[in-house]
Design a protein around this motif. Structure first.
Motif, PDB file in Angstrom:
ATOM      1  N   PRO A  17     -31.714 -12.911 -33.131  1.00  0.00           N
ATOM      2  CA  PRO A  17     -31.125 -12.394 -31.893  1.00  0.00           C
ATOM      3  C   PRO A  17     -30.441 -11.045 -32.114  1.00  0.00           C
ATOM      4  N   GLU A  18     -30.599 -10.175 -31.135  1.00  0.00           N
ATOM      5  CA  GLU A  18     -30.168  -8.785 -31.268  1.00  0.00           C
ATOM      6  C   GLU A  18     -28.708  -8.657 -31.681  1.00  0.00           C
ATOM      7  N   GLU A  19     -27.815  -9.390 -31.041  1.00  0.00           N
ATOM      8  CA  GLU A  19     -26.396  -9.268 -31.365  1.00  0.00           C
ATOM      9  C   GLU A  19     -26.095  -9.751 -32.781  1.00  0.00           C
ATOM     10  N   GLU A  20     -26.759 -10.814 -33.199  1.00  0.00           N
ATOM     11  CA  GLU A  20     -26.579 -11.302 -34.561  1.00  0.00           C
ATOM     12  C   GLU A  20     -27.037 -10.242 -35.563  1.00  0.00           C
ATOM     13  N   TYR A  21     -28.161  -9.621 -35.265  1.00  0.00           N
ATOM     14  CA  TYR A  21     -28.711  -8.608 -36.164  1.00  0.00           C
ATOM     15  C   TYR A  21     -27.749  -7.422 -36.291  1.00  0.00           C
ATOM     16  N   LYS A  22     -27.281  -6.937 -35.153  1.00  0.00           N
ATOM     17  CA  LYS A  22     -26.442  -5.737 -35.144  1.00  0.00           C
ATOM     18  C   LYS A  22     -25.107  -5.960 -35.845  1.00  0.00           C
ATOM     19  N   LYS A  23     -24.558  -7.154 -35.745  1.00  0.00           N
ATOM     20  CA  LYS A  23     -23.257  -7.417 -36.355  1.00  0.00           C
ATOM     21  C   LYS A  23     -23.303  -7.339 -37.874  1.00  0.00           C
ATOM     22  N   VAL A  24     -24.480  -7.511 -38.444  1.00  0.00           N
ATOM     23  CA  VAL A  24     -24.619  -7.407 -39.899  1.00  0.00           C
ATOM     24  C   VAL A  24     -24.971  -5.979 -40.310  1.00  0.00           C
ATOM     25  N   VAL A  25     -25.973  -5.387 -39.649  1.00  0.00           N
ATOM     26  CA  VAL A  25     -26.423  -4.052 -40.056  1.00  0.00           C
ATOM     27  C   VAL A  25     -25.565  -2.941 -39.447  1.00  0.00           C
ATOM     28  N   LEU A  26     -24.792  -3.255 -38.395  1.00  0.00           N
ATOM     29  CA  LEU A  26     -23.896  -2.328 -37.693  1.00  0.00           C
ATOM     30  C   LEU A  26     -24.630  -1.197 -36.993  1.00  0.00           C
ATOM     31  N   TYR A  62     -17.717   0.867 -36.176  1.00  0.00           N
ATOM     32  CA  TYR A  62     -18.971   1.050 -35.448  1.00  0.00           C
ATOM     33  C   TYR A  62     -18.708   0.989 -33.946  1.00  0.00           C
ATOM     34  N   ASP A  63     -19.557   1.656 -33.206  1.00  0.00           N
ATOM     35  CA  ASP A  63     -19.465   1.673 -31.752  1.00  0.00           C
ATOM     36  C   ASP A  63     -19.852   0.296 -31.216  1.00  0.00           C
ATOM     37  N   SER A  64     -19.047  -0.254 -30.331  1.00  0.00           N
ATOM     38  CA  SER A  64     -19.312  -1.599 -29.815  1.00  0.00           C
ATOM     39  C   SER A  64     -20.619  -1.687 -29.047  1.00  0.00           C
ATOM     40  N   ARG A  65     -21.121  -0.553 -28.567  1.00  0.00           N
ATOM     41  CA  ARG A  65     -22.406  -0.530 -27.855  1.00  0.00           C
ATOM     42  C   ARG A  65     -23.538  -0.043 -28.757  1.00  0.00           C
ATOM     43  N   TYR A  66     -23.243   0.192 -30.016  1.00  0.00           N
ATOM     44  CA  TYR A  66     -24.231   0.585 -31.023  1.00  0.00           C
ATOM     45  C   TYR A  66     -25.025   1.829 -30.617  1.00  0.00           C
ATOM     46  N   THR A 112     -24.173   4.766 -31.805  1.00  0.00           N
ATOM     47  CA  THR A 112     -24.120   5.585 -33.008  1.00  0.00           C
ATOM     48  C   THR A 112     -24.623   4.769 -34.190  1.00  0.00           C
ATOM     49  N   ASN A 113     -24.649   5.391 -35.359  1.00  0.00           N
ATOM     50  CA  ASN A 113     -25.026   4.700 -36.592  1.00  0.00           C
ATOM     51  C   ASN A 113     -23.831   4.620 -37.530  1.00  0.00           C
ATOM     52  N   THR A 114     -23.710   3.495 -38.229  1.00  0.00           N
ATOM     53  CA  THR A 114     -22.712   3.345 -39.282  1.00  0.00           C
ATOM     54  C   THR A 114     -23.455   3.025 -40.572  1.00  0.00           C
ATOM     55  N   PHE A 115     -23.362   3.933 -41.537  1.00  0.00           N
ATOM     56  CA  PHE A 115     -24.044   3.775 -42.817  1.00  0.00           C
ATOM     57  C   PHE A 115     -23.029   3.842 -43.960  1.00  0.00           C
ATOM     58  N   CYS A 116     -23.431   3.352 -45.116  1.00  0.00           N
ATOM     59  CA  CYS A 116     -22.608   3.509 -46.304  1.00  0.00           C
ATOM     60  C   CYS A 116     -22.565   4.982 -46.711  1.00  0.00           C
ATOM     61  N   HIS A 117     -21.431   5.373 -47.282  1.00  0.00           N
ATOM     62  CA  HIS A 117     -21.265   6.750 -47.738  1.00  0.00           C
ATOM     63  C   HIS A 117     -21.501   6.804 -49.249  1.00  0.00           C
ATOM     64  N   VAL A 118     -20.987   7.859 -49.893  1.00  0.00           N
ATOM     65  CA  VAL A 118     -21.382   8.161 -51.267  1.00  0.00           C
ATOM     66  C   VAL A 118     -20.633   7.376 -52.336  1.00  0.00           C
ATOM     67  N   GLU A 156     -18.091  12.601 -27.603  1.00  0.00           N
ATOM     68  CA  GLU A 156     -17.395  11.757 -26.627  1.00  0.00           C
ATOM     69  C   GLU A 156     -17.283  10.315 -27.121  1.00  0.00           C
ATOM     70  N   ILE A 157     -18.357   9.811 -27.721  1.00  0.00           N
ATOM     71  CA  ILE A 157     -18.326   8.443 -28.245  1.00  0.00           C
ATOM     72  C   ILE A 157     -17.295   8.333 -29.364  1.00  0.00           C
ATOM     73  N   PHE A 158     -17.287   9.306 -30.274  1.00  0.00           N
ATOM     74  CA  PHE A 158     -16.310   9.305 -31.369  1.00  0.00           C
ATOM     75  C   PHE A 158     -14.890   9.274 -30.812  1.00  0.00           C
ATOM     76  N   GLN A 159     -14.642  10.097 -29.805  1.00  0.00           N
ATOM     77  CA  GLN A 159     -13.291  10.158 -29.229  1.00  0.00           C
ATOM     78  C   GLN A 159     -12.934   8.847 -28.543  1.00  0.00           C
ATOM     79  N   ASP A 160     -13.899   8.232 -27.866  1.00  0.00           N
ATOM     80  CA  ASP A 160     -13.651   6.933 -27.229  1.00  0.00           C
ATOM     81  C   ASP A 160     -13.330   5.854 -28.266  1.00  0.00           C
ATOM     82  N   MET A 161     -13.859   5.999 -29.489  1.00  0.00           N
ATOM     83  CA  MET A 161     -13.588   5.054 -30.563  1.00  0.00           C
ATOM     84  C   MET A 161     -12.249   5.319 -31.249  1.00  0.00           C
TER      85      MET A 161
END
Length: 501
Positions: free
Chosen positions: A117-126, A275-279, A281-287, A386-391
């Motif tokens: 399910p989409e929500e289950e998937y997104k909560k793990v991969v963000l 991460y954005d609650s509406r997904y 944007t992307n949230t990835f690991c950094h360096v 705008e999304i960043f500022q809303d977050m």
């Protein structure tokens, strides 16, 4: 004196850079190539062709600076993200890579969400799934090219294949692995349960490491092809968006990176996986272990100008285009461009989205088309801001990089649209610099990214300040820009319905 090499394996070209340990750029070399498009929705590349181009750029630099060869301490990598590279058990490519700009796997995304399910998937991969991501492309191969799928030994990202060819060791880094979007981004490991539920082989997925860790050493074959001494250390490196940030000294919160390359991105470093609650944007690991990246991605950045130059206006250079655009006032005399030439990610994640020029009249000419295209690219980044500022993301400055940093007009448009001063670092090729910094950190030249960035990255004195009158114009035009996609969304996918008319 020690030296480091940073390689940026991009979508339209590969660049290599030789950097002295104090940050002095000794030289760069670049070689271009194209995307293979056997179908309108397809975007592929021959990774062997890209690797040979990379080898030639290294060879060219070392040929010009033979005295540095004995003192090259490490090599780092930056690379186009998301793409799928597949090799067989002998280490040979099975087919062309399916890269980030590919749009063919929309049905496979629906298939994935029918299993998980989409929500289950997104909560793990963000992240939301998108076409062009490794996992959606791999599922497409499994369904449509079973003979190719049956030959797979390992899958990886584009820069990982180049590094493998140079050292013979398989692996990837956390940033690129998380951009495959079959990854537990909070816990920095492959999403093994999802891999099992999708019926994929665990053995396909290479080990994951941090960007600065040692990946291997230059082989004898690589020495012959590049001129690097056998035994030179190679670090894993990272995705190009992150390396752009590092090349601008962005390792801690408080600074945004606005990068315009083939695509364009707004990104920042964070100490936790927000991460954005509406997904959107992307949230990835950094360096490194305690950093993540938040990113808004637009598929058409500089490629929109390249398309306009080559396919529409038949012009010869970006400088010529910019000179014309500078004669046009902010707002392009009411001509507005929606830059969705290859679909879009942020904020709509719609592979069927299309580009629009709104307001064309007989009074418009090349100059207005060029400036409106530049403005449309930055309006796309404004969506992410705008999304960043809303977050609640707080920042003190914005750095421009890539093609968007090289001309004053592009930086002025960013300043006016963002309402912030625009900074740049001295020099060019920040992704290569970020890769070289990562090599320096990984091989012990610096104790940390903070130390390395503090010593290597230098700010330009040319800071672009917003123009108040232009800001007013762009505020009005942005309100119209935001209406273009929702009002035309239903028309973008009408091709299948209209073919029989």
């Amino acid at each position: 004196m020690q030296y480091y090499i940073g390689i940026d394996l991009g979508t339209s070209s590969v660049k290599s850079l030789l950097m002295r340990e104090d940050g002095e750029i000794i030289d760069t070399a670049q070689e271009g190539y194209d995307i293979i498009k056997p179908d309108q929705q397809y975007a592929q590349q021959d990774m062997n062709l890209l690797c040979r181009a990379a080898e030639r750029t290294i060879q060219a630099i070392l040929k010009k600076h033979p005295g540095t060869r004995d003192n090259i301490r490490g090599v780092g990598y930056s690379g186009q993200m998301h793409g799928l590279v597949m090799i067989d058990k002998d280490g040979n490519l099975i087919r062309d890579a399916i890269i980030w700009a590919d749009q063919r796997s929309g049905e496979e995304i629906r298939d994935i969400y029918s299993v998980i399910p989409e929500e289950e998937y997104k909560k793990v991969v963000l992240n939301s799934l998108s076409t062009g991501f490794l996992i959606s492309s791999l599922m497409w191969v499994k369904k449509h090219e079973p003979e190719v799928y049956a030959k797979i030994f390992k899958v990886m990202l584009p820069k990982d294949y180049l590094r493998y060819k140079m050292c013979g060791e398989l692996g990837t880094d956390m940033s690129d692995a998380s951009s495959a979007v079959i990854f537990d981004t909070k816990n920095r490991q492959w999403a093994w349960e999802f891999i099992d539920r999708l019926g994929l082989e665990r053995e396909f997925f290479v080990p994951c490491h941090e960007a600065y860790e040692i990946a291997g050493e230059v082989t004898a074959g690589c020495e012959k092809n590049t001129g690097l001494w056998e035994g030179t250390k190679l670090v894993y490196g990272g995705g190009d968006s992150l390396m752009q940030g590092i090349g601008n000294g962005i390792i801690s919160p408080g600074t945004l990176s606005a990068n315009i390359g083939t695509s364009s991105q707004l990104s920042c470093a964070l100490p936790e996986p927000l991460y954005d609650s509406r997904y959107r944007t992307n949230t990835f690991c950094h360096v490194r272990e305690d950093r993540w990246m938040l990113m808004g991605a637009n598929l058409s950045g500089g490629v929109a100008l390249k398309w306009l130059m080559r396919n529409v206006l038949d012009m010869q250079s970006y400088d010529e285009m910019t000179a014309l655009a500078e004669k046009v006032p902010a707002g392009s005399r009411d001509l507005l461009f929606l830059p969705y030439l290859s679909g879009e990610r942020t904020p709509y994640n719609d592979p069927d989205a299309k580009g629009i020029y709104l307001g064309l009249t007989l009074k418009h000419a090349r100059a207005e088309m060029i400036r409106s295209t530049m403005e449309g690219i930055i309006f796309g980044l404004r969506n992410s801001l705008e999304i960043f500022q809303d977050m609640g993301i707080e920042f003190q400055r914005i750095f421009a990089s890539g093609g968007g940093a090289r001309g004053h007009l592009f930086r002025q448009i960013q300043a006016d649209m963002f309402g912030k001063e625009i900074y740049t670092s001295v020099g060019k090729e920040q992704a290569c610099v970020g890769a070289a910094i990562t090599a320096a950190v990984g091989t012990g030249g610096y104790a940390s990214y903070e130390e390395a960035c503090g010593c290597v990255v230098r700010l330009s004195e040319d800071v672009v300040i917003p123009d108040a009158e232009n800001q007013k114009i762009y505020e009005e035009r942005y309100a119209v820009y935001k209406e273009l996609y929702p009002r035309n969304k239903d028309l973008f996918g009408c091709r299948n319905h209209c073919e029989g008319l």
